[in-house]
Write a protein that holds these residues in place. Structure first.
Motif, PDB file in Angstrom:
ATOM      1  N   VAL A   1      -3.654 -23.017 -29.165  1.00  0.00           N
ATOM      2  CA  VAL A   1      -3.095 -24.235 -28.572  1.00  0.00           C
ATOM      3  C   VAL A   1      -2.327 -24.984 -29.653  1.00  0.00           C
ATOM      4  O   VAL A   1      -2.864 -25.276 -30.722  1.00  0.00           O
ATOM      5  CB  VAL A   1      -4.207 -25.131 -27.979  1.00  0.00           C
ATOM      6  CG1 VAL A   1      -3.614 -26.385 -27.351  1.00  0.00           C
ATOM      7  CG2 VAL A   1      -5.044 -24.359 -26.966  1.00  0.00           C
ATOM      8  N   GLY A   2      -1.071 -25.306 -29.357  1.00  0.00           N
ATOM      9  CA  GLY A   2      -0.216 -26.004 -30.304  1.00  0.00           C
ATOM     10  C   GLY A   2      -0.556 -27.481 -30.442  1.00  0.00           C
ATOM     11  O   GLY A   2      -1.581 -27.957 -29.967  1.00  0.00           O
ATOM     12  N   ARG A   3       0.351 -28.207 -31.078  1.00  0.00           N
ATOM     13  CA  ARG A   3       0.162 -29.635 -31.335  1.00  0.00           C
ATOM     14  C   ARG A   3       0.655 -30.466 -30.156  1.00  0.00           C
ATOM     15  O   ARG A   3       1.544 -30.067 -29.418  1.00  0.00           O
ATOM     16  CB  ARG A   3       0.937 -30.052 -32.586  1.00  0.00           C
ATOM     17  CG  ARG A   3       0.468 -29.398 -33.862  1.00  0.00           C
ATOM     18  CD  ARG A   3       1.281 -29.840 -35.076  1.00  0.00           C
ATOM     19  NE  ARG A   3       2.696 -30.074 -34.821  1.00  0.00           N
ATOM     20  CZ  ARG A   3       3.624 -29.137 -34.801  1.00  0.00           C
ATOM     21  NH1 ARG A   3       3.313 -27.889 -35.007  1.00  0.00           N
ATOM     22  NH2 ARG A   3       4.889 -29.441 -34.571  1.00  0.00           N
ATOM     23  N   ASP A   4       0.082 -31.655 -30.041  1.00  0.00           N
ATOM     24  CA  ASP A   4       0.529 -32.660 -29.074  1.00  0.00           C
ATOM     25  C   ASP A   4       0.560 -32.133 -27.634  1.00  0.00           C
ATOM     26  O   ASP A   4       1.484 -32.414 -26.874  1.00  0.00           O
ATOM     27  CB  ASP A   4       1.919 -33.202 -29.455  1.00  0.00           C
ATOM     28  CG  ASP A   4       1.943 -33.800 -30.852  1.00  0.00           C
ATOM     29  OD1 ASP A   4       0.950 -34.472 -31.205  1.00  0.00           O
ATOM     30  OD2 ASP A   4       2.923 -33.587 -31.584  1.00  0.00           O
ATOM     31  N   VAL A   5      -0.445 -31.356 -27.289  1.00  0.00           N
ATOM     32  CA  VAL A   5      -0.572 -30.832 -25.924  1.00  0.00           C
ATOM     33  C   VAL A   5      -1.260 -31.879 -25.063  1.00  0.00           C
ATOM     34  O   VAL A   5      -2.212 -32.534 -25.492  1.00  0.00           O
ATOM     35  CB  VAL A   5      -1.364 -29.505 -25.923  1.00  0.00           C
ATOM     36  CG1 VAL A   5      -1.707 -29.066 -24.516  1.00  0.00           C
ATOM     37  CG2 VAL A   5      -0.561 -28.434 -26.646  1.00  0.00           C
ATOM     38  N   SER A   6      -0.768 -32.049 -23.864  1.00  0.00           N
ATOM     39  CA  SER A   6      -1.318 -33.027 -22.925  1.00  0.00           C
ATOM     40  C   SER A   6      -1.892 -32.280 -21.724  1.00  0.00           C
ATOM     41  O   SER A   6      -1.149 -31.627 -20.988  1.00  0.00           O
ATOM     42  CB  SER A   6      -0.183 -33.958 -22.490  1.00  0.00           C
ATOM     43  OG  SER A   6      -0.539 -34.679 -21.353  1.00  0.00           O
ATOM     44  N   ILE A   7      -3.213 -32.366 -21.561  1.00  0.00           N
ATOM     45  CA  ILE A   7      -3.876 -31.712 -20.429  1.00  0.00           C
ATOM     46  C   ILE A   7      -4.612 -32.776 -19.638  1.00  0.00           C
ATOM     47  O   ILE A   7      -5.508 -33.431 -20.153  1.00  0.00           O
ATOM     48  CB  ILE A   7      -4.857 -30.616 -20.883  1.00  0.00           C
ATOM     49  CG1 ILE A   7      -4.111 -29.528 -21.658  1.00  0.00           C
ATOM     50  CG2 ILE A   7      -5.585 -30.026 -19.679  1.00  0.00           C
ATOM     51  CD1 ILE A   7      -5.002 -28.432 -22.206  1.00  0.00           C
ATOM     52  N   HIS A   8      -4.205 -32.941 -18.392  1.00  0.00           N
ATOM     53  CA  HIS A   8      -4.864 -33.894 -17.499  1.00  0.00           C
ATOM     54  C   HIS A   8      -5.807 -33.109 -16.594  1.00  0.00           C
ATOM     55  O   HIS A   8      -5.385 -32.590 -15.571  1.00  0.00           O
ATOM     56  CB  HIS A   8      -3.828 -34.673 -16.681  1.00  0.00           C
ATOM     57  CG  HIS A   8      -2.995 -35.561 -17.530  1.00  0.00           C
ATOM     58  ND1 HIS A   8      -3.341 -36.864 -17.792  1.00  0.00           N
ATOM     59  CD2 HIS A   8      -1.854 -35.322 -18.231  1.00  0.00           C
ATOM     60  CE1 HIS A   8      -2.435 -37.402 -18.597  1.00  0.00           C
ATOM     61  NE2 HIS A   8      -1.527 -36.479 -18.878  1.00  0.00           N
ATOM     62  N   GLY A   9      -7.051 -33.006 -17.024  1.00  0.00           N
ATOM     63  CA  GLY A   9      -8.023 -32.185 -16.300  1.00  0.00           C
ATOM     64  C   GLY A   9      -8.350 -32.739 -14.939  1.00  0.00           C
ATOM     65  O   GLY A   9      -7.909 -33.825 -14.586  1.00  0.00           O
ATOM     66  N   PRO A  10      -9.068 -31.981 -14.164  1.00  0.00           N
ATOM     67  CA  PRO A  10      -9.640 -30.702 -14.577  1.00  0.00           C
ATOM     68  C   PRO A  10      -8.600 -29.599 -14.651  1.00  0.00           C
ATOM     69  O   PRO A  10      -7.549 -29.676 -14.040  1.00  0.00           O
ATOM     70  CB  PRO A  10     -10.662 -30.407 -13.477  1.00  0.00           C
ATOM     71  CG  PRO A  10     -10.135 -31.112 -12.273  1.00  0.00           C
ATOM     72  CD  PRO A  10      -9.453 -32.346 -12.783  1.00  0.00           C
ATOM     73  N   ILE A  11      -8.941 -28.582 -15.444  1.00  0.00           N
ATOM     74  CA  ILE A  11      -8.143 -27.366 -15.526  1.00  0.00           C
ATOM     75  C   ILE A  11      -9.058 -26.225 -15.107  1.00  0.00           C
ATOM     76  O   ILE A  11     -10.240 -26.204 -15.460  1.00  0.00           O
ATOM     77  CB  ILE A  11      -7.555 -27.162 -16.940  1.00  0.00           C
ATOM     78  CG1 ILE A  11      -6.709 -25.886 -17.001  1.00  0.00           C
ATOM     79  CG2 ILE A  11      -8.618 -27.159 -17.993  1.00  0.00           C
ATOM     80  CD1 ILE A  11      -5.964 -25.706 -18.314  1.00  0.00           C
TER      81      ILE A  11
END
Length: 197
Positions: A64-74
């Protein structure tokens, strides 16, 4: 409710160092869950947590790279023993309820966006029923190119490459490669006839 919002804003600077201090305990709990339930237990953590998705993915094998935005759930399915089939570039955005099938490799390149409920499917398996003879299992990697955009509910099937800066419209089903810069849209709803009087 505004009072709670104000209180949260006041406590946020205090909470950050406290959360950082609890990180080793959080990771120990995840490792214990992995020992008990395997990667399916960690996939369940991704479905139920509101934060720390990137940390969880990295800890269990994803790149996983930098500054990743994950709005869960995934939702991650068919991960095998870990998440090593998943590569997410830098500055990627994953919306709520994104589904990723890791039966084969999935690469999401830098600055790509998967809107909420987008799905990446890397295999087709009809199960043990009578169709098995006619439709044997198929499996292939999926690549989402740099800067590509997948709209809400878009589904990308096994073996597909989405080109750099391509746009996939809401609810589109993509079963073949999309060239860089192209736009693919799902059919629009249309009126079938007049309402009865």
């Amino acid at each position: 409710m505004p009072a709670f919002s104000t209180l949260r804003d006041v406590l946020r600077p205090v909470g950050r160092p406290l959360r950082a201090g609890l990180a080793p305990l959080r990771r120990a709990r995840w490792r214990a869950r992995y020992l008990r339930d395997g990667i399916d237990g960690i996939a369940m953590e991704l479905r139920t947590t509101v934060a720390h998705h990137e940390e969880l993915l990295r800890l269990f094998g994803a790149r996983v790279g930098r500054d990743v935005s994950i709005h869960g759930p995934i939702h991650i399915v068919n991960a095998g023993r870990d998440f090593s089939n998943l590569r997410i570039g830098s500055r990627v955005h994953l919306g709520t309820d994104v589904l990723i099938d890791l039966a084969d490799a999935v690469t999401i390149e830098d600055e790509a966006t998967l809107a909420m409920r987008a799905s990446i499917i890397t295999h087709l398996d009809v199960g043990p029923g009578p169709l098995r003879e006619r439709r044997p299992r198929q499996q292939a990697p999926v690549r989402i190119g740099r800067g590509a955009y997948l709209g809400i509910g878009a589904t990308i099937l096994h073996g597909v490459t989405i080109g750099e800066c391509a746009t996939i419209g809401a609810h589109a089903l993509v079963d073949r490669d999309v060239p860089a810069g192209a736009t693919v849209l799902a059919p629009r709803a249309r009126r079938a006839g007049e309402a009865p009087a």
